[in-house]
Design an enzyme around this catalytic site. Sequence first.
Site, short mmCIF file in Angstrom:
data_model
loop_
_atom_site.label_atom_id
_atom_site.label_comp_id
_atom_site.label_asym_id
_atom_site.label_seq_id
_atom_site.Cartn_x
_atom_site.Cartn_y
_atom_site.Cartn_z
N ARG A 1 0.88 -1.19 -0.11
CA ARG A 1 0.00 -0.18 0.14
C ARG A 1 0.88 1.46 -0.12
O ARG A 1 2.07 1.22 0.67
CB ARG A 1 -0.85 0.19 1.23
CG ARG A 1 -2.19 -0.81 1.24
CD ARG A 1 -3.27 -0.33 0.21
NE ARG A 1 -4.28 -1.27 -0.02
CZ ARG A 1 -4.55 -2.28 -0.79
NH1 ARG A 1 -3.63 -2.50 -1.74
NH2 ARG A 1 -5.63 -2.82 -0.66
N GLU B 1 -3.62 7.06 -4.80
CA GLU B 1 -3.84 6.68 -6.33
C GLU B 1 -5.33 7.21 -6.80
O GLU B 1 -6.26 7.38 -5.89
CB GLU B 1 -3.88 5.18 -6.20
CG GLU B 1 -2.55 4.61 -5.75
CD GLU B 1 -2.71 3.17 -5.62
OE1 GLU B 1 -3.47 2.70 -6.09
OE2 GLU B 1 -1.69 2.62 -5.33
N HIS C 1 -0.69 0.16 -10.17
CA HIS C 1 -1.16 -0.72 -9.17
C HIS C 1 -2.08 -2.01 -9.87
O HIS C 1 -3.08 -2.27 -9.91
CB HIS C 1 -2.42 -0.18 -8.21
CG HIS C 1 -2.96 -0.83 -7.18
ND1 HIS C 1 -3.30 -0.02 -5.76
CD2 HIS C 1 -2.71 -2.15 -6.99
CE1 HIS C 1 -3.60 -1.16 -5.04
NE2 HIS C 1 -3.19 -2.38 -5.50
C1 8YV Z 1 -6.40 -4.95 -6.33
C2 8YV Z 1 -5.48 -4.71 -3.87
O1 8YV Z 1 -6.00 -3.75 -6.94
O2 8YV Z 1 -5.69 -6.90 -3.36
C3 8YV Z 1 -5.82 -5.93 -3.06
O3 8YV Z 1 -5.85 -5.31 -1.74
O4 8YV Z 1 -5.02 -3.67 -3.71
C4 8YV Z 1 -5.46 -5.39 -5.49
O5 8YV Z 1 -5.47 -6.60 -5.64
C5 8YV Z 1 -7.90 -4.11 -6.24
O6 8YV Z 1 -8.65 -4.51 -4.86
C6 8YV Z 1 -8.61 -4.40 -7.31
O7 8YV Z 1 -9.21 -3.26 -7.57
#
Ligand code: 8YV
Length: 312
Positions: A231, A260, A278
């Site tokens: 993150r 982001e 991301h």
């Molecule tokens: C995805 C994420 O980008 O799993 C997570 O915590 O940040 C990512 O896998 C996101 O949730 C999809 O929009």
Amino acid sequence: MEKIPMLVLAPLPDFLMAPLHAAHVCHDYFHAEDKNALLSEVGTEIRGIVMAGGSVSPVPLLERLPKLEIISVFGVGYDGVPVDWCQGHGIRVTNTPDVLTEDVADTASALVLMTSRRLIAANRFLHAEAWTRGPFPLAHALRGKRAGIVGLGRIGKAIAQRLEAHGMSVAYHGRARQAVAWEYFESLIELAEMADFLIVACPGGAATKHLINAAVLTALGAKGTLINIARGSVVDETALIAALQSGIIRGAGLDVFENEPQVPEALMQCENAVLLPHLGSGTHETRHEMARLVVENLAAHFSGKPLLTPVC
Ligand code: 8YV
């Protein structure tokens, strides 16, 4: 069967929205121009939330949803969910662990390769037709180098295995020592001092905010590269930009950012940074598996069955 009113807090792929629309009445909070009006209109009916890993469901929003029963996160990271508050209010939370581990670890491994071998710069070099004037400058090998992993969870372990395959040694820092062969560092500063690649793989949230600060970057030093697939909040981005600009660290490979999809112009100007939008879990295979988990968790909840992947 009556369709259940849901609130959608993030832009989600069609292959997830299609089954959600089939079983629920989905209200698009993310794209709503007047979010307050949407909540006034449907807030008291909403029984479920679907959101993404990087999105947030703050308490003031949840307080306007008195019938809320479940929050389903399309992602493994649920740092955007006030889990304690949810627990206190009997709201269940689910996420999508395991199915994305390998892809996110592949992305971390790719960032290690891209930064050490300067593959993005090499690609630009070729496209600029510079090869005819001479060879691309030499880069750095991975074998014999030391990786320091911050957060040895499922993803951290998968990264460790990949880096060992490149001939690197692995050590880690986290809340506690684990029953693994890799060396444990209680001190993050000492791990950074040791590491050629400091790899952030811990959860986001208040407990890890700006864990990677100016002092850690100074400890990582000019031999070191920071990789972040976790993150953006874990890294003090201002301190990172300063460290990249002044050569305090050698480079960075980042898939995540503090705000982001905004990426600071100063970071984009850093030649020694490889930046990705991301995409850690962004493959057809993995995102479909994540979508399946979201749908199945909701179906399980609304038919009174145990959740497949409960957070609480
Ligand atoms: C995805 C994420 O980008 O799993 C997570 O915590 O940040 C990512 O896998 C996101 O949730 C999809 O929009």
